[in-house]
Write a protein that holds these residues in place. Structure first.
Motif, PDB file in Angstrom:
ATOM      1  N   UNK A 384      -5.055  39.188  27.102  1.00 18.48           N
ATOM      2  CA  UNK A 384      -5.923  38.625  26.058  1.00 18.48           C
ATOM      3  C   UNK A 384      -5.776  39.412  24.758  1.00 18.48           C
ATOM      4  N   UNK A 385      -5.775  40.734  24.884  1.00 16.05           N
ATOM      5  CA  UNK A 385      -5.673  41.589  23.693  1.00 16.05           C
ATOM      6  C   UNK A 385      -4.327  41.399  23.007  1.00 16.05           C
ATOM      7  N   UNK A 386      -3.258  41.327  23.775  1.00 18.35           N
ATOM      8  CA  UNK A 386      -1.945  41.185  23.137  1.00 18.35           C
ATOM      9  C   UNK A 386      -1.823  39.849  22.404  1.00 18.35           C
ATOM     10  N   UNK A 387      -2.456  38.791  22.946  1.00 25.91           N
ATOM     11  CA  UNK A 387      -2.439  37.499  22.248  1.00 25.91           C
ATOM     12  C   UNK A 387      -3.160  37.587  20.907  1.00 25.91           C
ATOM     13  N   UNK A 388      -4.313  38.242  20.893  1.00 30.04           N
ATOM     14  CA  UNK A 388      -5.063  38.377  19.633  1.00 30.04           C
ATOM     15  C   UNK A 388      -4.291  39.281  18.661  1.00 30.04           C
ATOM     16  N   UNK A 389      -3.642  40.318  19.172  1.00 32.13           N
ATOM     17  CA  UNK A 389      -2.821  41.179  18.298  1.00 32.13           C
ATOM     18  C   UNK A 389      -1.682  40.375  17.679  1.00 32.13           C
ATOM     19  N   UNK A 390      -0.998  39.578  18.495  1.00 30.49           N
ATOM     20  CA  UNK A 390       0.105  38.756  17.973  1.00 30.49           C
ATOM     21  C   UNK A 390      -0.392  37.782  16.917  1.00 30.49           C
ATOM     22  N   UNK A 391      -1.567  37.190  17.160  1.00 31.31           N
ATOM     23  CA  UNK A 391      -2.145  36.292  16.156  1.00 31.31           C
ATOM     24  C   UNK A 391      -2.432  37.072  14.865  1.00 31.31           C
ATOM     25  N   UNK A 392      -3.028  38.260  14.992  1.00 35.77           N
ATOM     26  CA  UNK A 392      -3.389  39.058  13.813  1.00 35.77           C
ATOM     27  C   UNK A 392      -2.158  39.452  13.003  1.00 35.77           C
ATOM     28  N   UNK A 393      -1.050  39.775  13.678  1.00 35.96           N
ATOM     29  CA  UNK A 393       0.192  40.125  12.980  1.00 35.96           C
ATOM     30  C   UNK A 393       0.825  38.905  12.317  1.00 35.96           C
ATOM     31  N   UNK A 394       0.859  37.816  13.079  1.00 35.84           N
ATOM     32  CA  UNK A 394       1.575  36.632  12.607  1.00 35.84           C
ATOM     33  C   UNK A 394       0.835  35.911  11.477  1.00 35.84           C
ATOM     34  N   UNK A 395      -0.501  35.877  11.562  1.00 30.48           N
ATOM     35  CA  UNK A 395      -1.284  35.140  10.570  1.00 30.48           C
ATOM     36  C   UNK A 395      -2.223  36.072   9.813  1.00 30.48           C
ATOM     37  N   UNK A 396      -1.641  37.193   9.390  1.00 27.40           N
ATOM     38  CA  UNK A 396      -2.423  38.219   8.694  1.00 27.40           C
ATOM     39  C   UNK A 396      -3.000  37.706   7.376  1.00 27.40           C
ATOM     40  N   UNK A 397      -2.326  36.730   6.757  1.00 29.88           N
ATOM     41  CA  UNK A 397      -2.770  36.238   5.452  1.00 29.88           C
ATOM     42  C   UNK A 397      -3.814  35.123   5.568  1.00 29.88           C
ATOM     43  N   UNK A 398      -4.098  34.697   6.793  1.00 32.27           N
ATOM     44  CA  UNK A 398      -5.103  33.641   6.963  1.00 32.27           C
ATOM     45  C   UNK A 398      -6.510  34.237   6.936  1.00 32.27           C
ATOM     46  N   UNK A 399      -7.474  33.366   7.013  1.00 34.22           N
ATOM     47  CA  UNK A 399      -8.881  33.768   6.901  1.00 34.22           C
ATOM     48  C   UNK A 399      -9.237  34.848   7.926  1.00 34.22           C
ATOM     49  N   UNK A 400      -9.850  35.922   7.426  1.00 33.16           N
ATOM     50  CA  UNK A 400     -10.259  37.010   8.312  1.00 33.16           C
ATOM     51  C   UNK A 400     -11.371  36.571   9.260  1.00 33.16           C
ATOM     52  N   UNK A 401     -12.079  35.488   8.915  1.00 35.81           N
ATOM     53  CA  UNK A 401     -13.182  35.020   9.772  1.00 35.81           C
ATOM     54  C   UNK A 401     -12.655  34.504  11.115  1.00 35.81           C
ATOM     55  N   UNK A 402     -11.425  33.949  11.119  1.00 36.76           N
ATOM     56  CA  UNK A 402     -10.840  33.457  12.384  1.00 36.76           C
ATOM     57  C   UNK A 402     -10.568  34.634  13.313  1.00 36.76           C
ATOM     58  N   UNK A 403      -9.973  35.697  12.755  1.00 37.06           N
ATOM     59  CA  UNK A 403      -9.702  36.884  13.564  1.00 37.06           C
ATOM     60  C   UNK A 403     -11.012  37.494  14.063  1.00 37.06           C
ATOM     61  N   UNK A 404     -12.009  37.527  13.206  1.00 36.54           N
ATOM     62  CA  UNK A 404     -13.314  38.067  13.613  1.00 36.54           C
ATOM     63  C   UNK A 404     -13.894  37.259  14.773  1.00 36.54           C
ATOM     64  N   UNK A 405     -13.695  35.940  14.717  1.00 32.84           N
ATOM     65  CA  UNK A 405     -14.179  35.072  15.788  1.00 32.84           C
ATOM     66  C   UNK A 405     -13.444  35.366  17.103  1.00 32.84           C
ATOM     67  N   UNK A 406     -12.129  35.588  17.012  1.00 34.63           N
ATOM     68  CA  UNK A 406     -11.345  35.908  18.210  1.00 34.63           C
ATOM     69  C   UNK A 406     -11.778  37.247  18.801  1.00 34.63           C
ATOM     70  N   UNK A 407     -12.070  38.206  17.946  1.00 38.55           N
ATOM     71  CA  UNK A 407     -12.537  39.516  18.419  1.00 38.55           C
ATOM     72  C   UNK A 407     -13.904  39.390  19.098  1.00 38.55           C
TER      73      UNK A 407
END
Length: 568
Positions: A384-407
């Motif tokens: 689960x963590x590696x998937x969220x890390x990959x998302x954070x690296x790949x879509x770093x320029x997208x809305x930070x709220x999406x990453x916050x939601x995943x966390x």
């Protein structure tokens, strides 16, 4: 350009130099690893080496009927151990070999200690690295940096290891390094300094096109070590952990005593040599064929040994049968455990989303894939963590709220705070602020077809779309298109022609996926020979440990998400 043969040649020469008679091989912790990956104990036994000891062992017996072959790293500790040994020698004669350059003052100290004149020879044999595959070596050094700066002792060790590889392969290279990495520049300068100081050692026959050393930084590609792997060697390391070609299977349910630790070495295991780069589906088919072949050769229970010739035939064939039996048992056990983990951890579904994140540009689809797996109770914490890390690296320029939601979803799943901190740590380590390159290369951006192959029960549709950044870098280098502005030469020397002999070193560790890329390039580019090395060889767990150490986060182990850590 074969690091395995280079180390094996050194070990063979040590044993031959000592002449006939019974021998003991005295090593330290590091050289024990260096020897064990290129020679089996049974092979060395055939060369009259009957005892293996550590130089730092305090309870060795005196055995004056044995000759001592000492293969040691030239550290202060080892020199001190040798001085004490020579003052009270336990063996009749000593042949001393250091794995790297040793100072004249230390040689003098050893000579002064040799009052009983038991030393027959002192030489430097440059095997100061672990030769994992013919084109892959490691220094077995996890966590070489502290906040993007070298740990001074580890900079020195990497310099020694890298210059040793150059000496073993007889190469005096032109050096290029990654401009965005100060650590790359410093290592390049240190290697150049050693070459200049020890110019007599590096005075090899000049080739028309000089060899090239390219020094890279792991932080330029943080995605590759995070992906699940599907070729045999890489998959074993990712799921079970390879430590100097050894796998600990002691926790596998029902495993027999002789299979609690197994060795996977292409040097003396034909099945492994033929399959280490094949995908999991092909391995399943080949395991089936291996078992069928074994069944045909298995001695029939009702076989009667009625004549002398019957008995002789049985005795002649039994060792081969016994060896094949061991090979079958080993690989069936390993592949069976891999298959179990793939099923138990839902790794097919996880890998599909990983590959989408690494290779495609459909943000909405990728986000949905990650969220779907976050709701799957069978997916482990690490996955689960590696998937969220990959998302954070790949879509770093997208809305930070999406990453916050995943966390937040990770927290609701009960994922530990330490694992959640890894997301920020990896972006800090290898995010857009640090990288000198794009995450998706031109070859990845084209339409990619799904690769289907069938193998073991339930294992199909394995995705292998991803190519490491190293593949693109080497492709550009071989074609003469790698930009000097991104990978400058150190000093005035540069290559007019395309390089033929290339040594790549990855600070912060390399991976078996990158080793596969190098293997494929060597096969597809006649006349080009590439050797890859790293401070260590990573799987996901060890890489996350490296990142947490490098970024100054907690030094606790990044284990979890499965029973097997990367044993080092």
């Amino acid at each position: 350009m074969n690091v395995t043969l280079a180390v094996k040649h050194y070990v063979t020469k040590m044993i031959e130099n000592s002449g006939a008679g019974m021998k003991v091989l005295l090593m330290d912790r590091d050289t024990t690893s260096m020897v064990s990956v290129v020679y089996t104990q049974s092979e060395i036994l055939q060369k009259e080496v009957y005892l293996f000891e550590r130089i730092d062992s305090t309870n060795r017996d005196t055995m004056k009927h044995l000759k001592a072959i000492c293969f040691l790293r030239p550290t202060k500790e080892n020199v001190e151990h040798l001085i004490q040994e020579l003052r009270r020698p336990k063996y009749s004669v000593y042949f001393i070999y250091f794995s790297n350059v040793i100072s004249k003052s230390e040689i003098k100290a050893l000579a002064e200690a040799d009052e009983q004149e038991v030393v027959a020879e002192v030489q430097e044999f440059y095997g100061d690295f672990v030769a994992v595959n013919p084109h892959l070596f490691s220094l077995n050094l996890p966590a070489v940096s502290r906040g993007r700066c070298w740990d001074p002792a580890l900079l020195s060790r990497c310099t020694q290891g890298l210059t040793s590889v150059l000496l073993a392969l007889k190469k005096c290279p032109v050096i290029r390094y990654q401009l965005t990495s100060d650590m790359s520049r410093r290592l390049a300068e240190n290697v150049k300094q050693v070459i200049t100081q020890e110019y007599e050692l590096f005075d090899f026959r000049r080739t028309e096109v000089p060899p090239l050393l390219l020094i890279l930084d792991r932080s330029d590609d943080a995605i590759t070590p995070l992906l699940n792997q599907w070729s045999y060697q890489a998959m074993v390391h990712e799921l079970l952990g390879l430590n100097n070609n050894r796998i600990d299977l002691s926790k596998v349910a029902g495993v027999s005593r002789e299979l609690r630790e197994v060795v996977l070495s292409a040097e003396n295991d034909e099945f492994y040599a033929n399959n280490l780069y094949l995908n999991f589906g092909e391995i399943g088919t080949n395991i089936k064929n291996l078992m069928e072949d074994f069944q045909k050769k298995k001695p029939k229970e009702q076989q009667k040994l009625e004549s002398i010739s019957d008995m002789k035939a049985f005795v002649d064939n039994y060792p081969q049968f016994k060896k094949m039996s061991g090979t079958v048992s080993k690989h069936v056990t390993v592949v069976g455990e891999l298959s179990r983990l793939v099923s138990e951890r839902h790794l097919m579904e996880v890998s599909e989303v990983e590959q989408e994140l690494a290779c495609q540009s459909d943000h909405s689809r990728a986000q949905q894939g990650v969220q779907r797996l976050l709701q799957n109770p069978g997916v482990t914490e690490l996955d689960l963590v590696r998937l969220v890390i990959l998302y954070a690296l790949r879509y770093e320029r997208h809305s930070s709220s999406i990453l916050a939601s995943l966390l937040d979803q990770l927290a609701r799943r009960g994922v530990s705070e330490r694992h959640r901190k890894m997301v920020k740590a990896v972006v800090e380590y290898g995010g857009k602020r640090v990288r000198g390159s794009d995450l998706i290369t031109a070859t990845d951006a084209v339409a990619i077809t799904k690769q289907f192959f069938k193998g073991l029960s339930g294992v199909e549709n394995v995705y292998t779309q991803h190519q490491p950044l190293l593949h693109d870098t080497l492709d550009q280098l071989i074609k003469g298109r790698l930009k000097d502005s991104h990978y400058p030469y150190l000093g005035a020397s540069s290559l007019r022609d395309r390089p033929q002999d290339i040594l790549v070193f990855m600070i912060g560790g390399t991976t078996f996926e990158e080793a596969l890329s190098v293997y494929s390039l060597n096969r597809s580019c006649p006349g080009v020979r590439v050797v890859l090395g790293g401070s260590t060889i990573h799987n996901t767990r060890s890489f996350l440990e490296e990142v947490m150490s490098s970024t100054g986060h907690s030094a606790e182990r990044a284990a979890g998400g499965g029973r097997h850590g990367n044993r080092r």
